[in-house]
Design a protein around this motif. Structure first.
Motif, mmCIF file in Angstrom:
data_model
loop_
_atom_site.group_PDB
_atom_site.id
_atom_site.type_symbol
_atom_site.label_atom_id
_atom_site.label_comp_id
_atom_site.label_asym_id
_atom_site.label_seq_id
_atom_site.Cartn_x
_atom_site.Cartn_y
_atom_site.Cartn_z
ATOM 1 N N ARG A 280 -42.263 3.906 14.939
ATOM 2 C CA ARG A 280 -42.327 2.516 14.490
ATOM 3 C C ARG A 280 -40.942 1.875 14.577
ATOM 4 N N VAL A 281 -40.871 0.745 15.146
ATOM 5 C CA VAL A 281 -39.667 -0.073 15.320
ATOM 6 C C VAL A 281 -38.428 0.753 15.692
ATOM 7 N N TYR A 282 -37.368 0.719 14.860
ATOM 8 C CA TYR A 282 -36.073 1.265 15.278
ATOM 9 C C TYR A 282 -35.138 1.363 14.081
ATOM 10 N N THR A 283 -34.083 2.129 14.276
ATOM 11 C CA THR A 283 -33.029 2.230 13.268
ATOM 12 C C THR A 283 -31.833 1.393 13.724
ATOM 13 N N ASP A 284 -30.842 1.265 12.854
ATOM 14 C CA ASP A 284 -29.622 0.543 13.238
ATOM 15 C C ASP A 284 -28.943 1.233 14.420
ATOM 16 N N LYS A 285 -28.973 2.567 14.433
ATOM 17 C CA LYS A 285 -28.366 3.319 15.533
ATOM 18 C C LYS A 285 -29.082 3.037 16.841
ATOM 19 N N ASP A 286 -30.399 2.922 16.808
ATOM 20 C CA ASP A 286 -31.156 2.599 18.013
ATOM 21 C C ASP A 286 -30.718 1.247 18.573
ATOM 22 N N PHE A 287 -30.453 0.300 17.672
ATOM 23 C CA PHE A 287 -29.999 -1.027 18.103
ATOM 24 C C PHE A 287 -28.654 -0.933 18.818
ATOM 25 N N GLU A 288 -27.746 -0.128 18.275
ATOM 26 C CA GLU A 288 -26.428 0.040 18.902
ATOM 27 C C GLU A 288 -26.562 0.637 20.298
ATOM 28 N N ILE A 289 -27.396 1.660 20.419
ATOM 29 C CA ILE A 289 -27.594 2.310 21.711
ATOM 30 C C ILE A 289 -28.229 1.334 22.697
ATOM 31 N N ALA A 290 -29.192 0.542 22.221
ATOM 32 C CA ALA A 290 -29.870 -0.423 23.091
ATOM 33 C C ALA A 290 -28.881 -1.420 23.686
ATOM 34 N N ALA A 291 -27.962 -1.910 22.875
ATOM 35 C CA ALA A 291 -26.972 -2.872 23.363
ATOM 36 C C ALA A 291 -26.098 -2.256 24.451
#
Length: 334
Positions: A280-291
């Motif tokens: 489900r969705v993502y963590t803050d770390k996932d957001f960093e990696i995505a960027a």
């Protein structure tokens, strides 16, 4: 300000709205690009359990800081992690706030990014790395979904992957896995126009309306089946196939949100000793990696098929609710 407003089932309109009133702890962002996602389509269809009209949708967007942020100066390019958590439930207090017991989202439970200006909590604002355009920055949220699916699903480099669905999430998952070392990725999709996009991106393709999916996957895996199957389609016909095409002791990752309960062949799952993981969705770390992925791999931007003006509010939803080549449709706010 210009805004796209959900007014009820199958109804969105372009309107002029008042600017959001920003209070302490919130920042004001000038929106640049905002994408339509599957959740927005559920809201548009009138089936989302929480979203109520009138609502400014949009939770995958980019823009620039206007005011209210304690660290980022005016004009800083940013995106937003749209998750709104309680901070006190057990998941939140144990570092798993992305599955907060009362999780809410910007653009669903409050007004979102389909407007010239949007207010967000300051701790949800994420600066875009140098080298990322604002257009690409609006993809950070769906890429974060893909990163979370890959990381939580336990993918190992070199494994054969099948991805059901060539929409935004499906193609983002396929691209993310390729960045993680996936050499053999097959995308299964019924829309020929979307399949063409997957093929252009370098993936193997299977159209279940013209091919037998099981036979095609077995032929590509020397008869063993796929190591990993990612369901990004969310269609009942897919669930009946995933246990069939995955190898013995293989892995199934459910990424799509099913609108209704679906049947799973649990007996086949037991006989093959399969692992099924829901994400489900993502963590803050996932957001960093995505960027960072968006910065290094420009192929993600190729899934953006349409950029419209907010005045074309209805057109964007029409593109995604009919048989077209649309994958990621965005609105640009100048």
């Amino acid at each position: 300000m210009k805004a796209i407003v959900y007014e009820g089932p199958q109804t969105v309109s372009f309107q002029n709205k008042e600017l959001p009133k920003v209070t302490e702890g919130w920042a004001l962002i000038k929106t640049s690009y905002v994408g339509i996602c599957g959740t927005d389509l559920n809201i548009y269809a009138g089936v989302h359990p929480r979203a109520t009209a009138p609502l400014i949708m949009g939770h995958e967007f980019s823009g620039t800081i206007v005011s209210g942020h304690p660290t980022f100066i005016e004009g800083t390019p940013v995106t937003v992690n749209p998750l709104l958590t309680c901070g006190t439930c057990i998941p939140c207090s144990t570092g798993q706030s992305h599955v907060c017991e009362t999780l809410k989202l910007i653009g669903i439970d409050c007004d979102g990014g389909m407007a010239e200006f949007v207010k967000v909590p300051v701790d949800r604002v994420i600066p875009l790395p140098d080298g990322i355009s604002l257009e690409a920055g609006a993809l950070t949220e769906p890429v974060a979904v893909a990163v979370h699916a890959a990381r939580q699903g336990g993918y190992m480099p070199g494994d054969h992957v099948v991805v059901f669905g060539a929409g935004t999430i499906g193609l983002c998952v396929a691209l993310t896995l390729r960045n993680y070392g996936a050499v053999h990725v097959t995308v299964v999709e019924t829309n020929e126009l979307r399949l063409k996009k997957a093929e252009e991106l370098g993936f193997g393709i299977v159209n279940p309306t013209t091919e037998n999916v099981k036979e095609a996957i077995l032929a590509r895996t020397n008869g063993t089946g796929a190591d990993f199957v990612y369901d990004c389609a969310g269609h009942p016909s897919v669930v009946s196939q995933v246990t069939d095409i995955v190898k013995v002791r293989g892995n199934i990752v459910i990424v799509a949100a099913y609108k209704k309960p679906a049947e799973v062949n649990l007996l086949q799952g037991m006989f093959k000793e399969l692992s099924i993981r829901f994400v489900r969705v993502y963590t803050d770390k996932d957001f960093e990696i995505a960027a960072e992925l968006l910065k290094s791999d420009k192929d993600f931007e190729k899934i953006i098929t349409h950029i419209l003006s907010p005045e074309d509010a209805k057109k964007g939803f029409n593109l995604l609710t009919s048989q077209t080549d649309a994958v990621k449709v965005m609105y640009q706010f100048n």
